[in-house]
Design an enzyme around this catalytic site. Sequence first.
Site, PDB file in Angstrom:
ATOM      1  N   TRP A 103      82.567   1.155  90.382  1.00  0.00           N
ATOM      2  CA  TRP A 103      83.400   0.718  91.518  1.00  0.00           C
ATOM      3  C   TRP A 103      83.977  -0.664  91.284  1.00  0.00           C
ATOM      4  O   TRP A 103      85.132  -0.930  91.642  1.00  0.00           O
ATOM      5  CB  TRP A 103      82.610   0.801  92.819  1.00  0.00           C
ATOM      6  N   ASP A 172      82.038  -5.587  98.087  1.00  0.00           N
ATOM      7  CA  ASP A 172      82.054  -4.158  98.382  1.00  0.00           C
ATOM      8  C   ASP A 172      80.610  -3.769  98.711  1.00  0.00           C
ATOM      9  O   ASP A 172      79.770  -3.678  97.821  1.00  0.00           O
ATOM     10  CB  ASP A 172      82.568  -3.395  97.156  1.00  0.00           C
ATOM     11  N   LYS A 196      78.519   6.261 103.475  1.00  0.00           N
ATOM     12  CA  LYS A 196      77.189   6.175 102.864  1.00  0.00           C
ATOM     13  C   LYS A 196      76.146   5.788 103.913  1.00  0.00           C
ATOM     14  O   LYS A 196      75.225   6.548 104.171  1.00  0.00           O
ATOM     15  CB  LYS A 196      77.181   5.157 101.719  1.00  0.00           C
TER      16      LYS A 196
END
Length: 361
Positions: A103, A172, A196
């Site tokens: 990511w 993030d 999530k």
Amino acid sequence: MAVRIHNFNPGPAALPLTVLEQTREAMEDFAGSGMSVAEISHRSPFFENVINQSIDRIRRLLNLNSDFKVLFLQGGASLQFSMIPMNLILPGSSADYINTGTWSTKAIKEIQILEKPYKVIACSEDRNFCYIPKEYTISEGAAYVHYTSNNTIKGTQWNSVPQARTSPLVSDMSSDIFSRPFDPSPFGLIYAGAQKNLGPAGVTLVIIREDMLARCPKNIPTMLRYTTHAEKNSLYNTPPCISIYMVSLVLKWIEETIGGLEAMGIRNRKKAEMLYDYLDKSDFYIGTADKDSRSLMNITFRLGSEELEKKFTSEATRNSLGGLKGHRSVGGCRASLYNAIEPESVKALIDFMKEFARVNG
Ligand SMILES: *Cc1c(COP(=O)(O)O)cnc(C)c1O
């Protein structure tokens, strides 16, 4: 009664049963409105209440002072990879990035596309991203320092916040937001796709500090500017109402049922320690992350062969243990132990792993 499995999916992921039940009710009659939450105006007092209560809960959970604005945006965490450099890099400045996996790499790719100045100040690719770098030097005057707090795919996590000196941190936190307490004061911006730890897909939480809002230039499209959404309390255009409603229920569950982030942190640490303790004792399963960098959210491990891993995940599925396959880019196995996963599910997983090791070892 529906039969529900132990759901270790990496995202979208398990949600508290009570949240699903309340959502089902709100699909017929939302807050006594005589309409479903999918049918009601996003500008009605009913829905504005959902947004405002969620913002208040987030402020309480994270101890946010009035310098921070809480936004609900669309486009996933992935759109933040571009919105952040578009809005926060002033002419003549450059941003620092720490690359700890898939990511982070994607975030860096977007700043490259935008041709904005940046520097990768640390990277753990030399050992396939199995650790969190300890050595890094923040550039003088960096516009921000971007890092991924939990690496969902590689199974590593920062166990403390990086030291960014005078530059704001940008993080993030898609896969570990609200899983433990942290001090928000060094952050200029925090973002997280909801699917999530926070709710269903479709909404992205952005927490942004006032001085970052002041940076946003006017020459970028309206929808991509943080100020647009901050000025309209996330109601500039039609928001994903059902997703935001479910996030509001998850926040309520964290605050009122679990008892806040201290309690959530203890619960999550206990769950992860149970599984890591077993992995460390076993020579049948091998953890892939360095011990000092292990994620409490995504626990990655391998078995002796790919064939055995395939057998493991398919037998697990037959035993009502789902979502244990590793990300397609790395293979292996992964158990995601997000907030909603009950300790009983982790116990069930360990029991299954023991039995599988006994039969196949
Ligand atoms: C899942 C994930 C993303 C991608 O989120 P989208 O909402 O699908 O764009 C980004 N970063 C991290 C750390 C993730 O776990």
